[in-house]
Design a protein around this motif. Structure first.
Motif, short mmCIF file in Angstrom:
data_model
loop_
_atom_site.label_atom_id
_atom_site.label_comp_id
_atom_site.label_asym_id
_atom_site.label_seq_id
_atom_site.Cartn_x
_atom_site.Cartn_y
_atom_site.Cartn_z
N THR A 59 1.62 -8.18 -8.44
CA THR A 59 0.50 -8.89 -7.82
C THR A 59 -0.71 -8.82 -8.75
OG1 THR A 59 -0.22 -6.88 -6.73
CG2 THR A 59 1.28 -8.32 -5.50
N GLY A 86 -9.50 -16.32 0.11
CA GLY A 86 -10.43 -15.51 0.92
C GLY A 86 -11.13 -14.47 0.06
N LEU A 103 -3.13 -11.19 -4.37
CA LEU A 103 -3.42 -10.57 -3.08
C LEU A 103 -4.84 -10.92 -2.65
CD1 LEU A 103 -1.82 -6.99 -3.26
CD2 LEU A 103 -1.00 -9.01 -2.04
N GLY A 104 -4.94 -11.32 -1.38
CA GLY A 104 -6.27 -11.67 -0.86
C GLY A 104 -6.57 -13.15 -0.99
N SER A 122 5.85 -7.21 -2.20
CA SER A 122 5.47 -6.90 -3.58
C SER A 122 6.02 -5.53 -3.99
CB SER A 122 3.96 -6.98 -3.76
OG SER A 122 3.34 -5.87 -3.16
N ARG A 154 9.17 -9.79 5.88
CA ARG A 154 8.10 -8.81 5.75
C ARG A 154 6.81 -9.44 5.18
NH1 ARG A 154 10.10 -4.84 1.93
NH2 ARG A 154 10.94 -6.74 0.98
N THR A 155 5.77 -8.67 5.24
CA THR A 155 4.47 -9.15 4.76
C THR A 155 4.39 -9.04 3.23
OG1 THR A 155 3.64 -6.95 5.23
CG2 THR A 155 3.21 -8.65 6.88
N PRO A 156 3.43 -9.74 2.64
CA PRO A 156 3.36 -9.77 1.17
C PRO A 156 3.20 -8.40 0.54
CG PRO A 156 1.87 -11.39 2.12
CD PRO A 156 2.45 -10.62 3.26
N ASP A 157 2.47 -7.49 1.19
CA ASP A 157 2.33 -6.18 0.54
C ASP A 157 3.68 -5.48 0.48
OD1 ASP A 157 1.91 -6.24 3.29
OD2 ASP A 157 0.66 -4.46 3.33
N SER A 158 4.48 -5.62 1.52
CA SER A 158 5.83 -5.03 1.48
C SER A 158 6.69 -5.69 0.42
CB SER A 158 6.52 -5.20 2.83
OG SER A 158 5.76 -4.64 3.85
N PHE A 187 -0.10 -14.76 1.74
CA PHE A 187 1.21 -14.91 2.37
C PHE A 187 2.05 -15.98 1.68
CE2 PHE A 187 -1.32 -12.97 5.71
CZ PHE A 187 -0.46 -11.99 6.17
N ALA A 235 -4.72 -16.23 1.52
CA ALA A 235 -4.81 -14.78 1.71
C ALA A 235 -3.73 -14.01 0.98
CB ALA A 235 -4.73 -14.45 3.20
#
Lengths: 454, 454, 454, 454
Positions: free
Chosen positions: B355, B443, B439-440, B278, B272-276, B418, B416
């Motif tokens: 995060t 960038g 997060l982010g 976390s 999954r992606t980092p937001d998930s 990941f 970013a």
């Protein structure tokens, strides 16, 4: 950055979609435009522009359809007053992320013909690719006869300069993306290879080695067919047309329903192969085998009547519909459910197209009992023919009917049997009960060791 | 004649299928080879040969799979003793209808590296295209470090000569079909554009403008990662491997079944992606977001244990499986049915990955309460970095764990978020409860106007 | 003869296509109607009729779309003045080859509700199947409250008689094809099994065992939600609506473009799962996880503003669009390209939704530091709840905001965490910085052995 | 809970997949089993069991293939010693989540025939569906002649009791999922409708209204064909067979390659329709039109030689391959690229099959110049025939060749022309130059008002 070539089957028409990041553009789209939208969707991009290389003659361009679905702007070359979209100037530049697309006026095929030069600023400022439309093909160049005999010489000169002064100066490493491939009615001798480069064309394209004088002479001497439907395409592409929403859905009809539709004035189009047609066909049918549909339908079918299809397999209906709408035949109204077999089972009348093999044909001709009618286009006739055969191109057969003898057997013989079948069915529909198709055609004739002229 | 490029997602690996009439060949196929067979089937052609440009290091080549399905012969370059297929000689020619393919020995990336030159006799005898494998990329050339430090200088010289004496002499109009695109671990700075020509490379490829001395120095100085899984790929590609029949079908598992499988020694891979991540993740998971799977799995996952997946959407399972088998991870045994939500609903324990945003991170660092750990590969670190950050590439994090401070917050910050997430999860699994993801990443750091070094 | 059930994901709406020879009809089609056309095309059949079981309330019926594409006639039940199609009489019979379809007036759910009884004359004159719309479901019957409180009692009696005097008399062997399955807002307790028979319902459907008095009492006492969007659906289905041509194509937008679109008044709809949302979301978003979209969007989203989506995976866009257009949200204007990660990478502001696990939640509540807000629909609350929790259905949360305490932590807790997330995001958007989502919800609460009431 | 019926084209074989939550099972799978795997994958379920209703006679069962791919256990009925899988006992129960599947021994068609009864505990304990294999069809029941004449009477009694004592007692509302549909060689008069219920069969199935005595007499008197390939299927299904991995990929062959393959002993199978065949065919071909392939190939084709196909359209190759492998013809080695047209173009010899229409046929018969040979199966002949015609079923034609007159024209006439074509081609291959096909067959004969007997 993605460049995809989409070929329209039968027409040998190449369109292109270029995607860079979230933006995309299309060059010379076809009408059944879902293919471009699907690529854009897959890439998460939006099609913002449609670039037309010229007012196309051989198909209805899909700019209206793409614009309707995406809001993209249709862009044309200068010098012709299009009823839709925007007119570009020579040198006009469009940015798509790192890509730069420059409109390059390359008249010759027509006055408003444009090429589009692609630069990838990520790697440098050289032209990485050029979309040449009908100016430059792989191994061939555009024809200059379509706008009319009075303009032909001027356009031939213009084409020479567009090629030499503009396209050939782009750099040998520039990839060439032409508007057509082998088999197109827009070129005489386009290569089977769909891609090339300026460098390869410089080395291999025979037309690019001619002097201006030789070049113009060559162009002026070129004899290519101009199917009657071109005029309609030109008009639709100049004035626009209502965007098609979805493909037509021809209705499956029982033999009775099919017969009734024909009786009400429908046109019957039989897309089966010659061996099937010779077994049984319905009187009055225009017979064009499916793979030859794009090449011949524009010669033989009127635009005013709804079209009803006979196919070998219902899976072929969609393919046929796609080809027909690309050529402006939107009224594909129905097809015979269950095919010829169902027609026969219900006892409806049918015709048999008698065939000859090449041995029988040769014997009959020798005995003076038959003449060979060669229905192929002129340029094929010029390449090879059977001594003593008469030549009447199938596209002109109806108007030159008086030349066809009625006192003897007429053996319609093309290269393999497809166009022979078309011609023989047409003749039989017109009352020539003595018309036959020669199965195997000149291919089999030569394989048998019989004489030909080249 | 058809040339289609097939990209293997994630690996930026390009394979090619060329069809001419009833024959076809494939260059450097991937293991999930149905794509080539489908094209051959569509064209009514038979794949008779597989041409390998070299013993690939970054993926398992699909020659065995293609051969098993079609009977095609796998062809290798000379100088390495492959356990399957045939070894070609420099200059060996293969005919496919009008096409002629010539094997061109172009050592440098490896000793047995081959390029394959395509001539279209229908149009002439110039090279129309060349498959360059890992010798020449768009905007870059192959690395020379993989066979070993003792061979590197020799191979760098060899590559220079392969490029200048063999490839660059093919003619500017020759189209270049390389073995990799942007993002591959096999090149440092490959262009986003997937296609090129010899002429374009001559103009735009910076490596081709160097003298031999400069070139060798450049190659010797190149610092690219060598993921540990390369060794396994090299061995599989040299010795062959049992052909895979169909993709693995990971079993959908309930949270209980999933837990049991992990307890029996399965490896947990969370895609999954980092937001998930976390929000909630399972302790012990290796976290690699799906689009980064190909780049990082070879650094982080062992080959011995069965793999169990956590995905956002079950549609992603097949994509993950394809990437994994291409890298030799055939034992993808199961996935968590219903995803993390089902895991949570059944009350199983989970972790939260805290995060930080870039503002918080900066404040903490300023206050001496956190250090920034940058987990990106070396070449990215060299391009841009945050002053004061420490650099430990995530692929080496486990072996360099002692360098990571445990007394303070560790803000894992990549470009970013990941790889920051990957690193932070790994640290937490290893007992670093003070690890955070930013997060982010850089960038957002730059967007906020904070200082970086370049 | 073919009967296919097509389920509209999320709405648990069942539509049907029946093909017999060259003819076909559809019952209660959805708007994205390509699925019916494709089946008809595959079978070589033409869709001639659309039968509506009633003016549907929970989705926009696709009769206009099917009619536009095929020329089919839309048929309605009597007693309501539809602005399109034809009104049937009770007992009206339609022939499709060997099939006979009889319209059976079965009022109760609404006054104009029709069932359609299928007889296969090839085997006999017994009813082989019946399409029951919202009169009879598997294990449940239709609700009678929608036309209004003044009509409810009369309609409940009518439904009893429609069921017992008309449907149950068809014969136990008659197959039942209902209008909805489990999860529909049109029924309280529909079975997970999508198919049944009159005989099975007689044995197993608890509502069919009640006396008329009991039955009416039960119907009058039923408390089902009536989402605000129902009124719009009823109006569209009564008055008709322009036929949709193709699905909307939301534009991929960069974070900047996305932000600009929101600033111009777009509505932001975040379709990710709770774990993703808790990691990062954009302030102002309406958060509904994709699988819950159909159930909740009609409560939370206005119809006037264009909708902009945030998804986990671009593959989910089409699924979302389909669900939205079925509910009349045609203006799906764009989506965030690259997802939240791209948003974060470019440094745009985001929110984190803090979560609690059930253990933390319980401790906080015990300590008086938090209240539990249960956002589930009333009927779920009635089934099971946590002692001391307050119940505010998420669909009514905005209008009942004053009931939500602002002085303490609000732990939004549903069955697993999906609706808790929705509620917590909504509260935070409205200024409740003390709102949390409880991951795992009542499921995890029970798994932990904590107390619930049933 | 999902129940999907998958029909194997041509064989009218129905298999089923049932999915409940994360588990799935399959009943009587076909060999090309990807369809079940795809459904299971889509639903996130794992196929754990394959239930066979009996040792099938008319196709190779796909249990080995499903097991190989998923690990599922193949389950058989008792009384036959299968070489693979497990043998069930009557009454054995399997749980799949809320579903309960009970094995019900229903001998009659064979001794080991099983039905499988499905209970949905979510709604009650009544049978919601039953998979009846070849015991009960819609409108028909299984044949009892296959295990041998000595067992036929005993099995007919057994079937009566299986039907009345076991299946008919399940409740009228139970849905019936049979093993075959209309057109199967396993039933004489199966309904066109693919689904039914116990209640409908009680009302409409004529076989269920007979007394035991009448029933046994009926079964004993049934005259159904027993194609010679049945024996091979029975053996493969009893002893198992190597699991097929992927479909065979027939090689596209040029006319020369095709000819060479035939000369090496390949079998030529021409799948085109009668109208095509009459136009041109290759001497020695077995001619079976594609839609009739499943019904006739088992009568006409040997298993020992590799098969080479002639088709109308290359899209038909895969369809043909699927049908052939289901019947154990795995060695489909090649197909003629470019079809008959390419064969003709290259001048290879061909045959024409002369046809007659019904008017010509009648005249010739009247004049004593022709006899009508009716090649249809016995049961069709019994239904309707042309007075004076001779009946030799095409499947027995070769062995009864001596009955066919050689002194006169033989007009092969079936119902429409398909089997007439098969028979006429076979006769011509065997030296009967006087064989013709009657286009339109008895259908056209009746439409013309000519006499028939019934």
């Amino acid at each position: 950055m993605i460049v995809e070539r989409i070929e329209s089957e039968g027409l040998a028409h190449f369109s292109y979609i270029v995607v860079e990041g979230s933006k995309a553009f299309v060059v010379d789209p076809r009408r059944d435009c879902e293919v471009y939208l699907a690529i854009a969707r897959r890439e998460g991009a939006r099609i913002t522009h449609v670039f037309e290389t010229h007012r196309n003659e051989d198909y209805v361009i899909g700019s209206m359809e793409v614009s309707e679905r995406t809001g993209a702007i249709a862009c044309h070359g200068p010098g012709l007053d299009f009823d839709y979209g925007e007119t570009l100037e020579d040198g006009q530049v469009f940015a798509f992320g790192d890509l730069e697309l420059t409109a390059l006026h390359t008249p010759g095929h027509t006055d408003e013909s444009m090429s589009y030069v692609l630069v990838d600023k990520g790697s440098g400022y050289d032209a990485v690719a050029v979309f040449t439309g009908d100016a430059l093909f792989v191994g061939d160049v555009g024809r200059t006869d379509l706008p009319g005999p009075d303009k032909r010489e001027r356009l031939s000169h213009a084409l020479f300069h567009s090629l030499h002064d503009r396209l050939m100066t782009l750099g040998d490493g520039t990839i060439v993306h032409p508007g057509h491939g082998a088999g197109s009615v827009c070129g005489g001798d386009i290569s089977e290879r769909a891609f090339s480069t300026i460098g390869l064309e410089r080395l291999q394209n025979p037309l690019l080695r001619l002097t201006e004088e030789e070049f113009v002479k060559d162009r002026m001497g070129q004899r290519l067919d101009r199917p009657p439907y071109f005029r309609r395409m030109e008009s639709m592409n100049l004035h626009g047309h209502p965007a098609m929403s979805g493909l037509p859905e021809p209705i499956p009809l029982s033999p009775k329903g099919f017969k009734a539709a024909l009786d009400r004035g429908g046109s019957l189009l039989d897309l089966r192969t010659p061996d099937s047609v010779s077994g049984a066909y319905i009187k009055g049918a225009t017979s064009i085998w499916l793979d030859g549909l794009a090449a011949y339908v524009g010669w033989l079918m009127q635009y005013d009547a709804p079209i009803y299809l006979v196919v070998e397999d219902p899976l072929q209906v969609e393919r046929a519909v796609r080809i027909l709408v690309r050529m402006g035949y939107d009224n594909v109204a129905g097809y015979l459910r269950g095919g010829m077999s169902q027609w026969l089972r219900e006892g409806h009348p049918y015709e048999v197209l008698p065939t000859l093999n090449v041995h029988q044909t040769r014997d009959l001709v020798k005995q003076g009992k038959a003449v060979i009618l060669d229905p192929r286009p002129g340029h094929e006739w010029e390449e090879v023919r059977v001594p003593g055969a008469m030549h009447v191109f199938v596209g002109e057969l109806q108007s030159r009917l008086s030349e066809v003898p009625s006192f003897t057997k007429v053996a319609c013989m093309c290269s393999a049997g497809f166009r022979g079948s078309m011609a023989a069915v047409m003749l039989r529909n017109l009352g020539y009960e003595n018309a036959f198709n020669v199965l195997g055609g000149i291919g089999a004739w030569k394989a048998a060791g019989y004489e030909t002229e080249e």
